[in-house]
Design an enzyme around this catalytic site. Structure first.
Site, short mmCIF file in Angstrom:
data_model
loop_
_atom_site.label_atom_id
_atom_site.label_comp_id
_atom_site.label_asym_id
_atom_site.label_seq_id
_atom_site.Cartn_x
_atom_site.Cartn_y
_atom_site.Cartn_z
N ARG A 65 -12.81 -17.10 -36.04
CA ARG A 65 -13.68 -16.86 -36.97
C ARG A 65 -14.75 -15.94 -36.76
O ARG A 65 -15.42 -15.25 -37.51
CB ARG A 65 -14.19 -18.29 -37.45
N TYR A 118 -19.61 -4.52 -62.23
CA TYR A 118 -18.46 -5.39 -62.38
C TYR A 118 -18.81 -6.68 -62.99
O TYR A 118 -19.81 -7.43 -62.43
CB TYR A 118 -17.68 -5.48 -61.04
N ASP A 191 -22.04 -0.65 -54.16
CA ASP A 191 -20.75 -1.03 -54.10
C ASP A 191 -20.04 0.43 -54.32
O ASP A 191 -20.29 1.28 -55.31
CB ASP A 191 -20.43 -1.80 -55.42
N LYS A 216 -8.99 -2.61 -53.01
CA LYS A 216 -8.57 -1.52 -53.95
C LYS A 216 -8.14 -0.48 -53.36
O LYS A 216 -7.23 -0.19 -52.40
CB LYS A 216 -9.98 -1.42 -54.59
#
Length: 411
Positions: A65, A118, A191, A216
């Site tokens: 982690r 978004y 973004d 994406k």
């Protein structure tokens, strides 16, 4: 001068962070291997060692982690692509955005955001940061930088933008907003998912932090869900790392990190093809009488075309358009397509198409969608890398289906 400082983004996308014998393997892997181990053996017990002092750049790892060789390769490449010093890979774009916002804003703070965000980001801001964390959010039409300036307050700690936006491909002046924020104790985040670092680098334009849904374009193959944050700010990077590894723990898995790293290798070639196809599709749609508007920054008719030419090196592979009709016409159009797959998401090599009002932006109320100009016939397309003629022929099938209206039923 170090040759690495002058390398093109095409080269960075292929090789950055993957150096044989320096990526956690003695075998000389040309491709960084997938390190699935959740924990790592220590050479000895150092009672003065602190976990935050462990250096992945030196091949030091303790627990998955906190750091992982495969993820570290990806984070190194992500930072280089955006021209930043620090990269962090997350389990999703949403996790990346949430962690970035959480690293800056506190209860009582104020945030200015692009109104055409978004829908998932707007929902996060409204339902988490406003409703639960007592953060005040002002949404503005950021296509006019003066609206951003008017919304700033002494308690504004963050300005959050997308450019181009989802789904109407609106742009904001990143450099202009950066100048507004520069003299304030605030962070400017962008973004950059729709443009990708291949076509736009917000840090170079003055932004403080850049976020991606690497699901994406960076991954590019619709087979991994992941996110990323890149910044040059050492203090912000330290807080992001703490939240990534300890406070939230939403790290990218080794396998997803591998998939995104692999996908980035073809970023340059894919983005060029995406843009070529998208421009051809946009010009075709603009010529059709069934279409009332096309939103693509590469068209001279786009209101932000001049700005796009100034702050972007290309126009990307996403566009949206309005059909002249009603939702039933949109349904007939979409269901007649075969090369364009009806699905949410963008950025894969395959062409995807969707109806925002009934899919990605359905969480917004009808009034909110109307205010943003998201009608029942607004269609968003993520144009893939297929043959251009095949895509245009497929859209022709959609228009043919619109023309075949079922006869009205008699009373």
């Amino acid at each position: 001068m170090d040759d690495k400082t002058t390398r093109s983004i095409d080269t960075i996308a292929v090789t950055e962070g993957e150096e044989p014998f320096e990526t956690g393997s003695e075998a000389g892997d040309v491709v960084s291997p997938i390190h699935l181990s959740s924990t790592f053996a220590l050479p000895g017990l150092d009672t003065e060692m602190r976990l935050e002092d462990v250096d992945p750049d030196a091949g030091e790892f303790v627990y998955g982690r906190l750091s992982n060789p495969t993820r570290h390769t990806l984070e190194t490449r992500l930072a280089a692509l955006e021209g930043g010093e620090h990269g962090a890979a997350f389990a999703s774009g949403t996790a990346a955005i949430f962690t970035t916002l959480l690293s800056v804003v506190e209860p009582g703070d104020h945030l200015v955001a692009f109104e055409d965000l978004y829908a998932g980001t707007r929902r996060m801001l409204d339902d988490v940061f406003v409703s639960r964390l007592d953060v005040d959010v002002t949404y503005v039409d950021a296509t006019d930088t003066r609206n951003v300036a008017a919304a700033l307050r002494p308690e504004t700690t963050m300005v959050w933008m997308e450019s181009p936006t989802n789904p109407k491909l609106a742009l904001c002046d990143i450099a202009g907003i950066a100048e507004l924020v520069a003299d304030r104790d605030a962070v400017f985040g962008v973004d950059n998912t729709f443009a990708s670092p291949y076509f736009q680098r917000p840090l170079d334009l003055g932004a403080d932090v850049v976020v991606h849904s690497t699901t994406k374009y960076l991954n590019g193959h619709s087979d991994a869900v992941a996110g990323a944050v890149v910044t040059d700010d050492d203090t912000l990077a330290e807080e992001l790392r703490f939240l990534q590894q300890v406070g939230v723990g939403g790290v990218s898995s080794p396998f997803d990190s591998y998939l995104v790293t692999r996908g980035i290798k073809t970023l340059a070639a894919r983005m060029e093809r995406h843009e070529t196809n998208a421009l051809a599709v946009a010009e075709f749609l603009e010529s059709r009488p069934e279409v009332t508007a096309v939103y693509y920054p590469g068209l001279e008719s786009h209101p932000d075309h001049a700005l796009a030419r100034e702050q972007m090196s290309g126009f990307g592979g996403i566009l949206s358009f309005e059909l002249d009709g009603d939702i039933d016409d949109a349904k007939r159009f979409l269901e007649a397509l075969s090369e364009f797959t009806l699905a949410v998401s963008v950025g894969g090599v395959e062409s995807l198409i969707e109806l925002p009002a009934g899919m990605t932006h359905e969480p917004l109320s009808p009034a909110e969608r109307e205010a943003l100009g998201i009608s029942d016939t607004l269609i968003r397309a993520s144009v893939g890398i297929e043959g251009t003629a095949d895509l245009l022929a497929d859209l022709e099938r959609g228009f043919d289906a619109m023309a075949r209206r079922s006869p009205a039923t008699s009373d």
